[in-house]
Design a protein around this motif. Structure first.
Motif, PDB file in Angstrom:
ATOM      1  N   LEU A 193      -1.471  -1.128  -4.116  1.00 12.13           N
ATOM      2  CA  LEU A 193      -2.656  -0.302  -3.930  1.00 12.13           C
ATOM      3  C   LEU A 193      -2.185   1.095  -3.568  1.00 12.13           C
ATOM      4  O   LEU A 193      -1.348   1.256  -2.679  1.00 12.13           O
ATOM      5  N   ILE A 194      -2.702   2.086  -4.264  1.00 11.76           N
ATOM      6  CA  ILE A 194      -2.354   3.479  -3.963  1.00 11.76           C
ATOM      7  C   ILE A 194      -3.586   4.135  -3.347  1.00 11.76           C
ATOM      8  O   ILE A 194      -4.668   4.105  -3.932  1.00 11.76           O
ATOM      9  N   ILE A 195      -3.397   4.702  -2.151  1.00 18.21           N
ATOM     10  CA  ILE A 195      -4.483   5.384  -1.468  1.00 18.21           C
ATOM     11  C   ILE A 195      -4.083   6.837  -1.236  1.00 18.21           C
ATOM     12  O   ILE A 195      -2.899   7.159  -1.207  1.00 18.21           O
ATOM     13  N   PRO A 196      -5.065   7.739  -1.081  1.00 20.65           N
ATOM     14  CA  PRO A 196      -4.741   9.158  -0.872  1.00 20.65           C
ATOM     15  C   PRO A 196      -3.964   9.384   0.426  1.00 20.65           C
ATOM     16  O   PRO A 196      -4.084   8.622   1.382  1.00 20.65           O
ATOM     17  N   HIS A 197      -3.181  10.455   0.447  1.00 22.49           N
ATOM     18  CA  HIS A 197      -2.361  10.794   1.618  1.00 22.49           C
ATOM     19  C   HIS A 197      -3.207  11.011   2.869  1.00 22.49           C
ATOM     20  O   HIS A 197      -2.763  10.730   3.972  1.00 22.49           O
ATOM     21  N   GLU A 198      -4.425  11.524   2.707  1.00 22.34           N
ATOM     22  CA  GLU A 198      -5.244  11.847   3.874  1.00 22.34           C
ATOM     23  C   GLU A 198      -5.956  10.646   4.489  1.00 22.34           C
ATOM     24  O   GLU A 198      -6.614  10.780   5.523  1.00 22.34           O
ATOM     25  N   GLU A 199      -5.851   9.455   3.887  1.00 15.03           N
ATOM     26  CA  GLU A 199      -6.473   8.253   4.448  1.00 15.03           C
ATOM     27  C   GLU A 199      -5.783   7.866   5.755  1.00 15.03           C
ATOM     28  O   GLU A 199      -4.575   8.017   5.900  1.00 15.03           O
ATOM     29  N   TYR A 200      -6.564   7.349   6.680  1.00 16.13           N
ATOM     30  CA  TYR A 200      -6.007   6.931   7.965  1.00 16.13           C
ATOM     31  C   TYR A 200      -6.292   5.455   8.265  1.00 16.13           C
ATOM     32  O   TYR A 200      -5.830   4.916   9.261  1.00 16.13           O
ATOM     33  N   GLN A 201      -7.067   4.787   7.381  1.00 22.56           N
ATOM     34  CA  GLN A 201      -7.373   3.372   7.568  1.00 22.56           C
ATOM     35  C   GLN A 201      -7.553   2.693   6.215  1.00 22.56           C
ATOM     36  O   GLN A 201      -7.760   3.359   5.199  1.00 22.56           O
ATOM     37  N   VAL A 245       0.863  -1.178   0.000  1.00 23.37           N
ATOM     38  CA  VAL A 245       0.000   0.000   0.000  1.00 23.37           C
ATOM     39  C   VAL A 245       0.903   1.232   0.000  1.00 23.37           C
ATOM     40  O   VAL A 245       1.690   1.430   0.919  1.00 23.37           O
ATOM     41  N   LYS A 246       0.775   2.013  -1.061  1.00 27.17           N
ATOM     42  CA  LYS A 246       1.531   3.256  -1.177  1.00 27.17           C
ATOM     43  C   LYS A 246       0.572   4.431  -1.080  1.00 27.17           C
ATOM     44  O   LYS A 246      -0.636   4.276  -1.221  1.00 27.17           O
TER      45      LYS A 246
END
Length: 179
Positions: A103-111, A89-90
């Motif tokens: 998997l690329i998730i936004p910087h503001e995600e926390y979970q 997860v990046k």
């Protein structure tokens, strides 16, 4: 998908290093996805989350059994399932799951919700052709197998049937020898 909130892993408060998460999957989990091919399910899922400074590594491991009908006899049996998945997860500007391993998730995600990965891993761990173990070792007694045995094509390997040919083809053989 309220039932799937239990599969949210809040990674923002975790220290760097390895963290272990365990889940017990039952039929209720698959009901949330409207998947009804399993009569029952008892699968243990362990997720080893390794938090690094710029990315996360998730190692999924599933092991257990699902109760399914046999494709040959339609008898119910417990099919063993086990499988592994490695996911990185990046963090990026927007969500992107085009790659199966990253998997690329936004910087503001926390979970991160891991329910979809668990669902796919269990489904893909079940063989395409599900055959009862008693069918494989020949000890299964069922009406379907008896009927299949009755309808099986019998092979006749008599010598005279192999030697005799259709007389219409014999004239064509004469053409080959008349050269």
């Amino acid at each position: 998908m309220k039932d799937l909130k239990d599969f949210n892993i809040p990674f923002i408060g975790l220290k760097q290093g390895s963290h272990l998460f365990e889940y017990q999957i039952s039929k209720k989990f698959f009901e949330a996805y409207n998947f009804d091919e399993f009569n029952d399910c008892d699968v243990q899922v362990t997720i080893d989350l390794a938090k690094k400074s710029t990315f996360l590594e998730l190692d999924f491991n599933v092991k257990g059994s699902v109760n399914v009908p046999c494709d040959v006899t339609n008898e119910l049996f417990d099919q063993e399932v086990k499988g592994d998945l490695h996911l990185i997860v990046k963090f990026g500007h927007e969500f992107n799951d085009d790659n199966d391993d990253v998997l690329i998730i936004p910087h503001e995600e926390y979970q991160i919700n891991v329910s979809q990965y668990i669902y796919e891993l269990i489904i893909l761990s079940v063989p395409n052709k599900r055959v009862h173990p008693k069918v494989l070792d020949g000890t299964m007694e069922s009406e379907a197998l008896k009927r299949l045995e009755e309808l099986r094509i019998k092979e006749n390997n008599t010598a005279e049937e192999q030697d005799s040919t259709d007389p219409r083809w014999d004239k064509l053989k004469d053409l080959l020898t008349d050269k």
